[in-house]
Design an enzyme around this catalytic site. Structure first.
Site, PDB file in Angstrom:
ATOM      1  N   ASP A 196     -14.733   9.799   2.887  1.00  9.35           N
ATOM      2  CA  ASP A 196     -13.752   9.517   1.840  1.00  9.35           C
ATOM      3  C   ASP A 196     -14.325  10.003   0.521  1.00  9.35           C
ATOM      4  OD1 ASP A 196     -11.527   8.646   0.470  1.00  9.35           O
ATOM      5  OD2 ASP A 196     -12.195   6.577   0.330  1.00  9.35           O
ATOM      6  N   SER A 197     -13.418  10.382  -0.380  1.00 10.66           N
ATOM      7  CA  SER A 197     -13.858  10.801  -1.706  1.00 10.66           C
ATOM      8  C   SER A 197     -14.339   9.604  -2.520  1.00 10.66           C
ATOM      9  CB  SER A 197     -12.712  11.498  -2.442  1.00 10.66           C
ATOM     10  OG  SER A 197     -11.591  10.627  -2.536  1.00 10.66           O
TER      11      SER A 197
ATOM     12  N   CYS B  73      -9.239   9.588   3.978  1.00  8.42           N
ATOM     13  CA  CYS B  73      -8.781   9.856   2.618  1.00  8.42           C
ATOM     14  C   CYS B  73      -7.458  10.600   2.724  1.00  8.42           C
ATOM     15  CB  CYS B  73      -9.811  10.711   1.879  1.00  8.42           C
ATOM     16  SG  CYS B  73      -9.306  11.321   0.266  1.00  8.42           S
ATOM     17  N   ASN B  74      -6.406  10.038   2.159  1.00 11.62           N
ATOM     18  CA  ASN B  74      -5.099  10.672   2.252  1.00 11.62           C
ATOM     19  C   ASN B  74      -5.054  12.009   1.525  1.00 11.62           C
ATOM     20  OD1 ASN B  74      -2.762   8.814   3.492  1.00 11.62           O
ATOM     21  ND2 ASN B  74      -4.349   7.515   2.591  1.00 11.62           N
TER      22      ASN B  74
ATOM     23  N   GLU C 115     -11.189   0.165  -8.023  1.00 15.57           N
ATOM     24  CA  GLU C 115     -12.598   0.527  -8.129  1.00 15.57           C
ATOM     25  C   GLU C 115     -13.300  -0.135  -9.306  1.00 15.57           C
ATOM     26  OE1 GLU C 115     -13.613   4.574  -7.577  1.00 15.57           O
ATOM     27  OE2 GLU C 115     -12.860   4.544  -5.508  1.00 15.57           O
TER      28      GLU C 115
ATOM     29  N   CYS D  53      -2.866   5.236   0.676  1.00 14.94           N
ATOM     30  CA  CYS D  53      -4.167   5.395   0.030  1.00 14.94           C
ATOM     31  C   CYS D  53      -5.026   4.257   0.544  1.00 14.94           C
ATOM     32  CB  CYS D  53      -4.062   5.344  -1.493  1.00 14.94           C
ATOM     33  SG  CYS D  53      -5.676   5.407  -2.332  1.00 14.94           S
ATOM     34  N   THR D  54      -6.243   4.559   0.929  1.00 17.10           N
ATOM     35  CA  THR D  54      -7.086   3.551   1.564  1.00 17.10           C
ATOM     36  C   THR D  54      -7.577   2.487   0.592  1.00 17.10           C
ATOM     37  OG1 THR D  54      -8.968   5.069   1.320  1.00 17.10           O
ATOM     38  CG2 THR D  54      -7.813   5.051   3.446  1.00 17.10           C
ATOM     39  N   HIS D  55      -7.358   2.702  -0.715  1.00 18.09           N
ATOM     40  CA  HIS D  55      -7.674   1.653  -1.699  1.00 18.09           C
ATOM     41  C   HIS D  55      -6.612   0.565  -1.751  1.00 18.09           C
ATOM     42  CE1 HIS D  55     -10.319   4.811  -3.182  1.00 18.09           C
ATOM     43  NE2 HIS D  55     -10.883   3.957  -4.016  1.00 18.09           N
TER      44      HIS D  55
END
Length: 275
Positions: free
Chosen positions: A11-12, A74-75, A159, A193-195
């Site tokens: 993932d970024s 990561c999308n 984040e 989005c994985t967040h």
């Protein structure tokens, strides 16, 4: 065949840890290596060419670290880089290796949930601009209409540890309202989005009760499990010691601290450089 290879997760940023945790929970027996390009995140606002370049660097590094199969958790990377890597790079690097993304598992599931056939997508600007969900859903579910909403403030909120703050409500409600304004018939929404799963409690506050919200962690984990069942040649290569390695392009201290928001477990992290 020796079981000495790993499943790589990339993932970024940090959100891919939510996908990794779901994968490890479903398949704890395998060996894993996780790489976060946190120093160059976010990818969501970067061009297709840059995302492809950075993602390819990460994939090559994971192969060097022993990964036999890499999941782009990561999308943005899945939307902007996956196809090129699969079609153009893997045949040259190593045709026996595989790179998978998070978009396809989400798309395969969506048609089973929606009754109205009006589906929403919350994503980064990069994911929305790529139109990947609209295209892929159209291939599998031609009767489904897709409505997308970019949520540029959601990743910074997560984040920076503000995802459960009172101030986050403004930006959550803003983007929810913008999506639902596009169609009141939306009954299923992908958190692309994985967040975004960390914002789930707040999203539920402002979304109609009849709307189903789909996070990607469990969908990707079940899809990967099914993939390995169908490709036993790949499954036989994978190490089964349950070992996990973490690498980041950021400082080890920052990664360890921020990762606790996403990942429930002890982390031993090493710094790595991509080029």
């Amino acid at each position: 065949m020796n079981r000495n290879r790993k499943i790589g997760i990339f993932d970024s940023g940090y959100g891919g840890l939510t996908v990794f945790e779901a994968i490890r929970r479903e398949m704890p027996q395998y060996d894993y290596v996780y790489l976060g390009d946190n120093a160059r995140a976010p990818y969501g606002t970067r061009s297709f060419d840059i995302v492809y370049e950075y993602t390819l660097q990460a994939v090559k590094k994971l192969f060097d670290l022993g990964a036999e199969l890499v999941v782009l958790a990561c999308n943005t990377a899945s939307a902007k880089a996956l196809r090129n890597i699969q079609q153009n790079d893997l045949p040259i690097i190593d045709p026996s290796k595989r790179v998978l993304g998070v978009i396809r598992p989400s798309v395969e599931a969506i048609g089973k949930y929606t009754k109205s056939r009006h589906v929403g997508v919350f994503g980064t600007q990069g994911t929305v601009d790529s139109d990947s969900y609209t295209i892929e859903i159209g291939k599998l579910w031609s009767d489904v209409k897709v409505f997308q909403q970019a949520c540029p403030m959601w990743v910074p909120l997560v984040e920076n540890g503000e995802y459960d703050s009172d101030g986050a409500d403004y930006f959550v409600k803003k983007y929810v309202d913008m999506l639902m304004w596009q169609s009141a018939d939306i009954d299923t929404i992908i958190l692309a989005c994985t967040h975004f799963p960390l914002l789930l409690p707040k999203i539920r506050k402002y979304i109609p009760e009849n709307v189903t919200l789909l996070g990607q962690g469990d969908l990707v984990a079940m899809s990967l499990k099914d993939y390995l069942k169908r490709h036993d040649d790949m499954e036989r290569r994978l190490g089964t010691g349950g070992n996990v390695e973490f690498f980041t392009t950021e400082s080890v201290g920052k990664f360890s601290m921020t990762a606790k928001l996403f990942f429930d477990g002890d982390l031993t992290v090493e710094h790595i450089t991509l080029q």
